[in-house]
Design a protein around this motif. Structure first.
Motif, mmCIF file in Angstrom:
data_model
loop_
_atom_site.group_PDB
_atom_site.id
_atom_site.type_symbol
_atom_site.label_atom_id
_atom_site.label_comp_id
_atom_site.label_asym_id
_atom_site.label_seq_id
_atom_site.Cartn_x
_atom_site.Cartn_y
_atom_site.Cartn_z
ATOM 1 N N GLY A 113 21.003 107.106 31.562
ATOM 2 C CA GLY A 113 21.862 106.569 32.599
ATOM 3 C C GLY A 113 21.426 107.071 33.960
ATOM 4 N N THR A 157 18.259 98.706 35.465
ATOM 5 C CA THR A 157 19.450 97.891 35.729
ATOM 6 C C THR A 157 19.344 97.105 37.032
ATOM 7 N N TYR A 207 26.851 96.843 35.998
ATOM 8 C CA TYR A 207 26.831 98.206 35.476
ATOM 9 C C TYR A 207 27.764 99.094 36.293
ATOM 10 N N LEU A 221 24.465 103.457 28.529
ATOM 11 C CA LEU A 221 23.023 103.308 28.625
ATOM 12 C C LEU A 221 22.345 104.667 28.515
ATOM 13 N N TYR A 260 27.409 102.506 32.135
ATOM 14 C CA TYR A 260 27.873 101.593 31.101
ATOM 15 C C TYR A 260 27.552 100.154 31.503
ATOM 16 N N ASP A 261 27.298 99.304 30.478
ATOM 17 C CA ASP A 261 27.069 97.892 30.753
ATOM 18 C C ASP A 261 28.389 97.135 30.710
#
Length: 212
Positions: free
Chosen positions: A159, A170, A135, A156, A149-150
């Motif tokens: 976040g 995460t 991530y 996400l 972001y993945d």
């Protein structure tokens, strides 16, 4: 790896002397998370990139700066000339009066030895970035908002609230407390280390400091 000077620049070789790259680069070659950041042996502003351990180009040598954030994320930063009134970089070549602004930032994800550019962000949408496993957190310069972001560069929700913290859900490893002692679970909740430490601190680069 060895860095060896050739007739037209430096090249990379293995410890047994096997040549891994062309002699195209300046002396500043650094091994960061398994990627070799390099600069072409040319007097150009945007000439930085990255090689893999076999000397093959992973990130094109077309950037003013390359930042490797972890094993999976890297940034290619394209620069343009600026003035002392507004700049992001200063004195790249040892001068006293050279200034540069970020033009665009290309976001690369690395998987199976291949670096793929997932996004190109203009300066107004990029302030800084931090990566945690698969991530990446990116702070928007325009509004100060941090987005997570993945590995497919999907945002996400929710976040991370801060650039230097993980977004909820995460974590690769979870620290749990039981009977006054701490242990470690994986992301699915399976115990991988029984609770036997007084304190386990946050993981950094795959390691965590512990108190017994």
């Amino acid at each position: 790896m060895l860095m060896i000077e050739g007739d037209t620049g430096y090249y990379v070789a293995s410890m047994d002397g096997k040549i891994k790259s062309q002699p195209l680069y300046g002396r500043s070659i650094y091994n960061e998370y398994g990627m070799l950041t390099v600069m072409r042996n040319e007097d150009e502003l945007n000439n930085a990139g990255a090689l893999n351990q076999n000397g093959q180009e992973m990130i094109p040598t077309k950037y003013g700066d390359v930042k490797v954030l972890n094993e999976e994320w890297a940034l290619g930063i394209l620069l343009k000339e600026a003035t002392s009134e507004q700049y992001d970089y200063e004195n790249l070549w040892g001068d006293t009066d050279t200034y540069y602004l970020i033009d665009t930032v290309d976001v690369y994800h690395v998987a199976d030895g291949v670096a793929t550019c997932l996004a190109s962000l203009p300066r107004e949408n990029f302030m800084d970035a931090a990566a945690y496993d698969s991530y990446i957190n990116i702070k928007n310069r325009a509004d100060g908002i941090v987005s997570t972001y993945d590995s497919a560069f999907q945002k996400l929700e929710p976040g991370a609230e801060d650039l230097y913290e993980r977004a909820e859900g995460t974590e690769t490893y979870l620290i749990f407390r039981e009977n006054g002692q701490e242990g470690i679970k994986d992301a699915e909740g399976n115990i991988i280390l029984e609770s036997s430490f007084n304190m386990i601190y946050d993981f950094e680069y795959g390691y965590a400091e512990v108190d017994t």
